[in-house]
Design a protein around this motif. Structure first.
Motif, PDB file in Angstrom:
ATOM      1  N   MET A   8      -5.200  -1.813 -44.238  1.00 10.49           N
ATOM      2  CA  MET A   8      -5.985  -0.580 -44.328  1.00 10.49           C
ATOM      3  C   MET A   8      -6.168  -0.166 -45.783  1.00 10.49           C
ATOM      4  SD  MET A   8      -5.140   3.123 -42.623  1.00 10.49           S
ATOM      5  CE  MET A   8      -5.982   4.602 -43.205  1.00 10.49           C
ATOM      6  N   ILE A   9      -5.123  -0.331 -46.583  1.00  8.55           N
ATOM      7  CA  ILE A   9      -5.231   0.008 -48.011  1.00  8.55           C
ATOM      8  C   ILE A   9      -6.302  -0.840 -48.682  1.00  8.55           C
ATOM      9  CG2 ILE A   9      -4.026  -0.131 -50.234  1.00  8.55           C
ATOM     10  CD1 ILE A   9      -1.471   0.676 -48.734  1.00  8.55           C
ATOM     11  N   GLN A  10      -6.265  -2.147 -48.436  1.00  7.10           N
ATOM     12  CA  GLN A  10      -7.255  -3.036 -49.054  1.00  7.10           C
ATOM     13  C   GLN A  10      -8.671  -2.674 -48.610  1.00  7.10           C
ATOM     14  OE1 GLN A  10      -6.461  -5.164 -51.513  1.00  7.10           O
ATOM     15  NE2 GLN A  10      -4.410  -4.293 -51.250  1.00  7.10           N
ATOM     16  N   ALA A  11      -8.834  -2.372 -47.318  1.00  7.91           N
ATOM     17  CA  ALA A  11     -10.170  -2.059 -46.810  1.00  7.91           C
ATOM     18  C   ALA A  11     -10.680  -0.727 -47.343  1.00  7.91           C
ATOM     19  CB  ALA A  11     -10.148  -2.043 -45.283  1.00  7.91           C
ATOM     20  N   THR A  12      -9.812   0.266 -47.481  1.00  6.20           N
ATOM     21  CA  THR A  12     -10.271   1.561 -48.006  1.00  6.20           C
ATOM     22  C   THR A  12     -10.585   1.461 -49.502  1.00  6.20           C
ATOM     23  OG1 THR A  12      -7.937   2.248 -48.240  1.00  6.20           O
ATOM     24  CG2 THR A  12      -9.129   3.004 -46.282  1.00  6.20           C
ATOM     25  N   LYS A  13      -9.865   0.592 -50.215  1.00  6.87           N
ATOM     26  CA  LYS A  13     -10.209   0.363 -51.625  1.00  6.87           C
ATOM     27  C   LYS A  13     -11.588  -0.287 -51.730  1.00  6.87           C
ATOM     28  CE  LYS A  13      -5.562  -0.077 -53.629  1.00  6.87           C
ATOM     29  NZ  LYS A  13      -4.583  -1.029 -54.244  1.00  6.87           N
ATOM     30  N   GLU A  60      -2.756  12.679 -40.524  1.00  6.29           N
ATOM     31  CA  GLU A  60      -3.784  12.543 -39.483  1.00  6.29           C
ATOM     32  C   GLU A  60      -4.906  13.551 -39.707  1.00  6.29           C
ATOM     33  OE1 GLU A  60      -5.465  11.342 -35.620  1.00  6.29           O
ATOM     34  OE2 GLU A  60      -4.305  10.424 -37.228  1.00  6.29           O
ATOM     35  N   ASN A  61      -4.551  14.775 -40.086  1.00  8.57           N
ATOM     36  CA  ASN A  61      -5.564  15.810 -40.309  1.00  8.57           C
ATOM     37  C   ASN A  61      -6.398  15.537 -41.560  1.00  8.57           C
ATOM     38  OD1 ASN A  61      -4.713  17.178 -38.045  1.00  8.57           O
ATOM     39  ND2 ASN A  61      -3.403  18.595 -39.175  1.00  8.57           N
ATOM     40  N   ALA A  62      -5.863  14.753 -42.493  1.00 12.17           N
ATOM     41  CA  ALA A  62      -6.615  14.385 -43.693  1.00 12.17           C
ATOM     42  C   ALA A  62      -7.438  13.121 -43.482  1.00 12.17           C
ATOM     43  CB  ALA A  62      -5.660  14.185 -44.868  1.00 12.17           C
ATOM     44  N   ILE A  63      -6.875  12.160 -42.738  1.00  9.54           N
ATOM     45  CA  ILE A  63      -7.514  10.859 -42.564  1.00  9.54           C
ATOM     46  C   ILE A  63      -8.524  10.853 -41.429  1.00  9.54           C
ATOM     47  CG2 ILE A  63      -7.038   8.464 -41.843  1.00  9.54           C
ATOM     48  CD1 ILE A  63      -4.408   8.648 -43.388  1.00  9.54           C
ATOM     49  N   LEU A  72      -9.421   9.055 -49.299  1.00  6.05           N
ATOM     50  CA  LEU A  72      -9.041   8.247 -48.145  1.00  6.05           C
ATOM     51  C   LEU A  72      -8.189   7.057 -48.574  1.00  6.05           C
ATOM     52  CD1 LEU A  72      -9.235   7.651 -45.117  1.00  6.05           C
ATOM     53  CD2 LEU A  72     -11.398   6.471 -45.577  1.00  6.05           C
ATOM     54  N   ALA A  73      -8.581   6.411 -49.678  1.00  5.15           N
ATOM     55  CA  ALA A  73      -7.792   5.284 -50.181  1.00  5.15           C
ATOM     56  C   ALA A  73      -6.395   5.734 -50.599  1.00  5.15           C
ATOM     57  CB  ALA A  73      -8.519   4.627 -51.355  1.00  5.15           C
ATOM     58  N   ALA A  74      -6.296   6.902 -51.227  1.00  4.95           N
ATOM     59  CA  ALA A  74      -4.978   7.429 -51.617  1.00  4.95           C
ATOM     60  C   ALA A  74      -4.147   7.787 -50.388  1.00  4.95           C
ATOM     61  CB  ALA A  74      -5.151   8.655 -52.517  1.00  4.95           C
ATOM     62  N   ASP A  75      -4.797   8.357 -49.372  1.00  5.76           N
ATOM     63  CA  ASP A  75      -4.089   8.704 -48.139  1.00  5.76           C
ATOM     64  C   ASP A  75      -3.611   7.458 -47.397  1.00  5.76           C
ATOM     65  OD1 ASP A  75      -4.313  11.441 -48.483  1.00  5.76           O
ATOM     66  OD2 ASP A  75      -6.176  11.607 -47.343  1.00  5.76           O
ATOM     67  N   ALA A  76      -4.358   6.359 -47.515  1.00  3.13           N
ATOM     68  CA  ALA A  76      -3.928   5.106 -46.887  1.00  3.13           C
ATOM     69  C   ALA A  76      -2.627   4.612 -47.508  1.00  3.13           C
ATOM     70  CB  ALA A  76      -5.023   4.046 -47.016  1.00  3.13           C
ATOM     71  N   VAL A  77      -2.493   4.766 -48.814  1.00  6.62           N
ATOM     72  CA  VAL A  77      -1.238   4.396 -49.485  1.00  6.62           C
ATOM     73  C   VAL A  77      -0.101   5.304 -49.014  1.00  6.62           C
ATOM     74  CG1 VAL A  77      -0.053   4.244 -51.714  1.00  6.62           C
ATOM     75  CG2 VAL A  77      -2.426   3.471 -51.507  1.00  6.62           C
ATOM     76  N   ALA A  78      -0.388   6.594 -48.934  1.00  5.45           N
ATOM     77  CA  ALA A  78       0.633   7.538 -48.459  1.00  5.45           C
ATOM     78  C   ALA A  78       1.040   7.215 -47.023  1.00  5.45           C
ATOM     79  CB  ALA A  78       0.104   8.967 -48.557  1.00  5.45           C
ATOM     80  N   LEU A  79       0.073   6.817 -46.200  1.00  4.20           N
ATOM     81  CA  LEU A  79       0.379   6.468 -44.809  1.00  4.20           C
ATOM     82  C   LEU A  79       1.293   5.254 -44.740  1.00  4.20           C
ATOM     83  CD1 LEU A  79      -0.032   6.851 -41.779  1.00  4.20           C
ATOM     84  CD2 LEU A  79      -2.094   5.443 -41.962  1.00  4.20           C
ATOM     85  N   ARG A  80       0.998   4.234 -45.535  1.00  5.90           N
ATOM     86  CA  ARG A  80       1.868   3.055 -45.550  1.00  5.90           C
ATOM     87  C   ARG A  80       3.303   3.451 -45.894  1.00  5.90           C
ATOM     88  NH1 ARG A  80       1.291  -0.464 -50.658  1.00  5.90           N
ATOM     89  NH2 ARG A  80       2.235   1.491 -51.379  1.00  5.90           N
ATOM     90  N   ASP A  81       3.455   4.287 -46.914  1.00  6.65           N
ATOM     91  CA  ASP A  81       4.799   4.695 -47.336  1.00  6.65           C
ATOM     92  C   ASP A  81       5.487   5.512 -46.250  1.00  6.65           C
ATOM     93  OD1 ASP A  81       4.259   3.406 -49.710  1.00  6.65           O
ATOM     94  OD2 ASP A  81       3.732   5.241 -50.809  1.00  6.65           O
ATOM     95  N   ARG A  82       4.745   6.354 -45.572  1.00  6.37           N
ATOM     96  CA  ARG A  82       5.347   7.175 -44.515  1.00  6.37           C
ATOM     97  C   ARG A  82       5.743   6.314 -43.320  1.00  6.37           C
ATOM     98  NH1 ARG A  82       3.381  12.508 -45.467  1.00  6.37           N
ATOM     99  NH2 ARG A  82       4.044  13.236 -43.430  1.00  6.37           N
TER     100      ARG A  82
END
Length: 396
Positions: free
Chosen positions: A170-175, A214-217, A259-269
């Motif tokens: 997801m991170i790669q695709a959002t980038k 979820e509310n951001a993404i 969205l790309a930044a939130d994808a990174v945050a999601l992976r970490d969470r």
């Protein structure tokens, strides 16, 4: 007195017949519409002991309530003028929810709760939250003494690896999406969007419970005060709205960068999420039921129309944790594992049937309500089948 002669009155008989047929058709449609609305309003019987929750435009009634640990049933009434969702939150994690409750309608929610203090949402995301206090019970105290099951170490570890891999994709695709938007390449942006959504659907059984991300993404415009014009309308659906409804990348750069930044945050969470053995099946069953009650009925990819593709990806995401449990469950209850396999096959078959034989998938807007209900029923059956796994493994 005799009836007037239509020809003497200057009205052709054929015109009278046409008018009569039109009037009869209107009456039939009106009657059918009234019957349909009445059938929607006819909710299932309220379970004894159900707790009534009334959600208004700004608050819930009650805003504070206390229940014992274990199973509770809530009867949620939408007394506002907008479609709503009602959630039970542990911090930012969604414990259980009901989506897409139309104004004037009710929905029941049954959930097993552990002792603690939870938040409850009350309609729009901007509304104040209520409090749900769950007190200890004899059953919950007995659960504390339950020993760990070493047999689940492997499945839990493998599922964590799966979540890491999918969130990485997801991170790669959002980038790639952000890059395509930056250079104004709508075709590349649409392709990257689909790839990002597929990866997101694979992890949504877990990521969908992390409320702030979820509310951001993935916020839905109908749940926001300003709908598509609301500042909180961000993430995937805002990008989808721009690329497909406006057919443009204009104004999307801040959205895709976030969205790309939130994808990174999601992976970490997701890496930090701690699972119990029962979570593998219960998260999957919960997500299957959420899809059945909300997105499958009302649609989720409202601007691109790729709902069937996204539902297929969601089924893949649901099957992963369940498949990790099936070797253990098969030893305990072959019937339960067969029911799960059959249910997954039924959902996939229904999606393929609705997608049609052509190379280009059918837009979900062309799928009629009855067909959506049939697909929803397969997701409900899937959730019911998955719900048999934990009891078979002694986790219920």
């Amino acid at each position: 007195m005799s009836s007037p002669d239509p020809q003497r009155a200057g009205v052709p008989p054929s015109r009278l017949i046409t008018a009569a047929l039109v009037a009869a058709g209107v009456l039939v449609l009106a009657g059918g519409g009234a019957f349909y609305l009445a059938s929607l309003k006819a909710s299932r019987p309220v379970e004894p002991g159900a707790i009534a929750i009334r959600v208004g435009d700004k608050t819930c009634q009650p805003m504070d309530l206390t229940v014992p640990a274990g199973r509770s049933v809530f009867e949620i009434e939408n007394a506002s003028n907008r479609p709503i969702e009602w959630e039970i939150l542990d911090g930012v994690m969604v414990i259980e929810e009901r989506e897409n409750i139309a104004p004037g309608f009710r929905s029941q929610l049954a959930v097993r709760l552990k002792p603690g203090v939870y938040d409850i949402t009350c309609g729009l995301l901007s509304n104040p939250r209520g409090k749900l206090t769950v007190t200890a019970s004899a059953r919950s105290e007995a659960e504390k003494a339950k020993p760990p099951l070493k047999a689940f170490i492997g499945p839990l570890s493998e599922y964590k690896v799966y979540l890491a891999l999918q969130s990485g994709q997801m991170i790669q695709a959002t980038k790639a999406l952000a890059t395509a938007v930056d250079i104004g390449d709508s075709t590349a942006a649409k392709s990257a969007y689909v790839a990002a959504r597929t990866a997101y659907r694979h992890v949504e059984a877990v990521s969908g419970r992390i409320a702030d991300l979820e509310n951001a993404i993935d916020p839905i415009a109908a749940y926001l005060a300003g709908r598509e014009q609301d500042p909180a309308f961000t993430g995937f659906h805002r990008v989808e709205f721009g690329l497909w409804r406006d057919n443009s990348t204009a104004g999307l750069k801040p959205v895709t960068d976030k969205l790309a930044a939130d994808a990174v945050a999601l992976r970490d969470r997701l890496k930090a999420v701690k699972f119990e053995p029962a979570d593998l099946a219960s998260n999957a069953a919960r997500e299957a039921r959420r899809l059945a009650e909300g997105p499958v009925i009302s649609g989720d990819s409202l601007y691109a129309g790729d709902d069937l593709g996204e539902f297929a990806a969601a089924v893949d995401g649901l099957e992963k944790p369940v498949s990790l449990l099936q070797p253990l469950a098969n030893d305990a209850s072959p019937d339960a594992t067969k029911a799960v396999s059959d249910a997954f096959a039924a959902v996939r078959a229904e999606i393929v049937k609705l997608a049609g034989p052509g190379a280009v998938p059918v837009a979900y807007s062309e799928v009629p309500p009855d067909a959506r209900k049939a697909l929803s029923a397969t997701f409900v059956a899937l959730a019911d089948a998955i719900d048999r796994i934990n009891p078979a493994l002694g986790l219920e």
